[in-house]
Design an enzyme around this catalytic site. Structure first.
Site, short mmCIF file in Angstrom:
data_model
loop_
_atom_site.label_atom_id
_atom_site.label_comp_id
_atom_site.label_asym_id
_atom_site.label_seq_id
_atom_site.Cartn_x
_atom_site.Cartn_y
_atom_site.Cartn_z
CE LYS A 195 13.65 -14.98 21.88
NZ LYS A 195 12.19 -14.82 22.08
N GLY A 248 12.62 -25.25 19.14
CA GLY A 248 11.73 -24.50 18.26
C GLY A 248 11.68 -25.15 16.89
CB SER A 249 10.56 -23.84 13.66
OG SER A 249 11.39 -22.71 13.52
CB THR A 250 13.41 -27.76 11.30
OG1 THR A 250 12.99 -28.86 12.13
CG2 THR A 250 14.61 -28.19 10.48
N GLY A 253 16.08 -23.22 13.91
CA GLY A 253 17.23 -23.99 14.39
C GLY A 253 18.41 -23.92 13.43
CD GLU A 270 12.85 -31.01 21.30
OE1 GLU A 270 12.32 -31.17 20.16
OE2 GLU A 270 12.19 -30.76 22.32
CB CYS A 305 8.50 -31.16 19.90
SG CYS A 305 8.93 -31.72 21.54
CD GLU A 403 6.75 -29.44 14.26
OE1 GLU A 403 7.44 -28.44 13.99
OE2 GLU A 403 6.91 -30.11 15.29
O1 TXE Z 1 9.03 -21.09 16.28
P1 TXE Z 1 10.47 -20.46 16.22
P2 TXE Z 1 7.59 -20.40 16.25
C1 TXE Z 1 7.51 -25.36 15.24
C2 TXE Z 1 6.04 -25.53 14.93
C3 TXE Z 1 5.56 -24.14 14.84
C4 TXE Z 1 6.74 -23.46 14.19
C5 TXE Z 1 6.83 -21.98 14.35
O2 TXE Z 1 5.90 -26.19 13.71
O3 TXE Z 1 4.41 -24.03 14.05
O4 TXE Z 1 7.84 -24.07 14.79
O5 TXE Z 1 6.74 -21.62 15.72
C6 TXE Z 1 13.07 -17.62 18.78
N1 TXE Z 1 17.42 -16.18 16.48
N2 TXE Z 1 7.80 -25.47 16.65
O6 TXE Z 1 7.51 -19.29 15.27
O7 TXE Z 1 10.56 -19.37 15.22
C7 TXE Z 1 11.63 -17.19 19.01
O8 TXE Z 1 11.56 -15.86 19.44
C8 TXE Z 1 17.21 -16.55 17.75
C9 TXE Z 1 8.26 -26.74 17.12
O9 TXE Z 1 7.22 -20.09 17.65
O10 TXE Z 1 11.41 -21.58 16.09
C10 TXE Z 1 11.19 -18.21 20.04
O11 TXE Z 1 11.65 -17.85 21.33
N3 TXE Z 1 16.00 -16.89 18.21
C11 TXE Z 1 8.79 -26.68 18.49
C12 TXE Z 1 11.92 -19.48 19.61
O12 TXE Z 1 13.00 -19.03 18.80
C13 TXE Z 1 14.96 -16.89 17.36
C14 TXE Z 1 8.20 -25.73 19.42
C15 TXE Z 1 11.07 -20.46 18.80
O13 TXE Z 1 10.60 -19.77 17.65
C16 TXE Z 1 15.14 -16.52 16.01
C17 TXE Z 1 7.78 -24.50 18.80
C18 TXE Z 1 16.43 -16.15 15.58
N4 TXE Z 1 16.69 -15.81 14.33
C19 TXE Z 1 7.57 -24.41 17.47
N5 TXE Z 1 13.93 -16.60 15.40
C20 TXE Z 1 9.21 -27.92 19.17
N6 TXE Z 1 10.27 -28.56 18.69
O14 TXE Z 1 8.65 -28.29 20.19
C21 TXE Z 1 13.03 -17.01 16.32
N7 TXE Z 1 13.65 -17.18 17.51
#
Ligand code: TXE
Length: 499
Positions: A195, A248-250, A253, A270, A305, A403
């Site tokens: 996804k 993605g975000s903490t 996560g 991660e 990240c 972050e």
């Molecule tokens: O992240 P999300 P977003 C951090 C960075 C950024 C913030 C928000 O600080 O500003 O996260 O970014 C999917 N169940 N990072 O909103 O929400 C979502 O559709 C399953 C750090 O983009 O974490 C996307 O595919 N999946 C980071 C993915 O999760 C879900 C890189 C990431 O989205 C979900 C990106 C759920 N409940 C952002 N909710 C890094 N570590 O590199 C969302 N998603």
């Protein structure tokens, strides 16, 4: 202006894109769509379907079928699996310009970064893991206790593919982070439902087309586009998924970790970073260190990240190094990603730009000193921001603790090594750190005591397929890349033959 490739023009002419399931584009069950916006022009470049639970079920069912014991994929020898992965890597290289252009269109990043980090990075990762197909092995073990009745034994472990993998990825490196997950999962013999992020879903679909062209059996690599709330949540809650791998975000996560435990599904996370760069006054070349710190935060608009978003500079050289970093920032050419001479492109979306601007405002309200940049948009159109630098006297600032994920750096002076360690480790996150010094003893002491999953000395952090990546503390669980990267997608069977 860069000319779009013929393949990309054809791909984009579709306008409305659907999921890629069981080797083909599949009609979506729902009617809801996401508009994919070019962050440089604010124009729509296409629409993708928002996958609902039926779409997710279909994708997981296809992946499950492709993983069945007697499927083509499971019966295939590791050598043949490797050949398909090499072909896939070669196709990514052959179509790297189409992939890079598409990533620039949907993410906004500089075309040179999309070429090297996304298209180039993904090809390297697939090639690296293609070699792993034939190298997955267990161990023979001498047991600690004798067998009953004086009998003999032979004990060993086998590594088996774990099953259907759900890969959920973000938008900052849409194709290379996808490769970090999909390549080792396929090398291990798993099947995947990916996804992509709602901001950057198109390049994932192009990748799925190439996987089929490489000869991947149908159902081995599926893509369901959509949001997190419905599509991502349905996928992570699916009981036929045996491993979730997420970047993605903490915040997200933690939600995924909880969902995973409902079915006791394996999970690797991660997550966010707030990585320190620590510049000692003996750094070999202070100008070089300043350039490195600037590259470490401003690359990919700070949406990395492992970005070094907090810099701690030893007091004696604080002013000089900060001035050098500011000069480097102020010289950066801000332009759209297709401008080959640009050094900083737009942020990924309007919402993200607003979030980063809000942090800049908070920094000013909490009393940090704005050294350069600011929250104004330097362009007429698009989601641009100037590289922004703050200085502060300690860690007690929101901009130093959270972050931001944008081109925003906060600088704080330190006294000595103990002080640097105190400041650097004073964080809930622990993804990466960089240390700038010519003193190897000092570097080693820092390496041993920094609470970070990746430490680079005298260089900004760069990923490599053979170097594991992951975080301490709330930066995640598990490691990607390298040997551990492929073992993420295996499960261990222990066997004892008594004779
Ligand atoms: O992240 P999300 P977003 C951090 C960075 C950024 C913030 C928000 O600080 O500003 O996260 O970014 C999917 N169940 N990072 O909103 O929400 C979502 O559709 C399953 C750090 O983009 O974490 C996307 O595919 N999946 C980071 C993915 O999760 C879900 C890189 C990431 O989205 C979900 C990106 C759920 N409940 C952002 N909710 C890094 N570590 O590199 C969302 N998603």
């Amino acid at each position: 202006m860069i000319k779009l490739t013929t393949r990309l023009i054809k791909f984009l002419s579709k306008k409305e894109h659907t999921h890629f399931i069981n080797g083909e584009y599949t009609k979506a069950n729902g009617t809801n769509q996401i508009s994919v916006i070019n962050p440089a022009t604010e124009e729509e470049i296409g629409k993708v379907a928002i996958g609902n639970s039926e779409d997710v079920n279909n994708a997981v069912a296809a992946a499950k079928k492709a993983f069945a014991y007697n499927s083509d994929w499971r019966k295939m020898s590791p050598d043949d699996r490797g050949k398909i992965m090499y072909r896939f890597a070669d196709l990514i290289t052959e179509h790297s310009e189409s992939i890079a252009q598409l990533v620039t269109l949907e993410n906004g990043k500089l075309i040179k970064d999309a070429r090297s980090s996304d298209a180039g990075g993904a090809a390297k990762t697939f090639r690296y893991y293609a070699g792993w197909c034939t190298k997955i092995e267990g161990e023979t073990l001498d047991l600690s206790q004798p067998q009953k009745g004086g009998r003999q034994n032979f004990a060993f472990t086998r590594r088996e593919p774990i099953g259907v993998v759900a890969a959920i990825v973000p938008w900052n490196f849409p194709i290379s982070i996808t490769a970090w997950k999909v390549a080792p999962a396929l090398a291990a013999g798993c099947t995947v439902v990916l996804k992509p992020s709602e901001e950057t879903p198109l390049s994932a679909l192009l990748l799925a087309e190439l996987a089929m062209e490489a000869g991947m059996p149908a159902g081995v690599f599926n893509v369901v586009t959509g949001d997190g709330r419905m599509t991502g949540a349905s996928l992570t809650a699916h009981s036929d998924v045996k491993k979730i791998t997420f970047t993605g975000s903490t915040f997200t996560g933690k939600i995924i970790g909880k969902t995973a435990m409902e079915n006791v599904t394996g999970v690797s996370l991660e997550l966010g970073g707030k990585s320190p760069a620590i510049v000692f006054d003996d750094a070999t070349d202070l100008d070089f260190a300043a350039q490195g710190v600037a590259a470490g935060i401003f690359r990919n608009q700070g949406q990395v990240c492992v970005a070094g978003s907090r810099v701690y500079i030893q007091k004696k050289v604080f002013d000089k190094v900060l001035t050098d970093i500011s000069h480097a920032a102020e010289k950066m050419k801000i332009s759209h990603g297709f401008d080959e001479s640009a050094q900083l492109g737009p942020l990924v979306s309007k919402g993200h730009l607003q979030k980063v601007r809000q942090y800049i405002e908070t920094g000013m309200n909490e009393g940090a000193t704005l050294v350069s940049g600011g929250k104004d948009n330097p362009m007429d159109k698009g989601y641009f921001l100037k590289p922004t630098i703050f200085s502060a006297t300690d860690n007690n600032q929101t901009i130093i603790n959270e972050e931001i994920f944008g081109p925003v750096l906060a600088a704080v002076p330190f006294e000595d090594m103990e002080d640097a360690l105190r400041l650097a480790n004073d964080s809930q996150l622990g993804l990466a750190a960089t240390v700038w010094t010519k003193d190897i003893s000092k570097a080693m002491a820092m390496i041993n005591r920094l609470e970070a999953g990746v430490v680079y000395v005298n260089s900004p952090v760069r990923s490599d397929p053979n170097l594991p990546l992951g975080g301490y503390k709330q930066s995640g669980i598990g490691r990607e890349l390298g040997k551990v990267g492929v073992y993420n997608y295996t499960t261990l069977k222990s066997v004892n033959i008594v004779y």
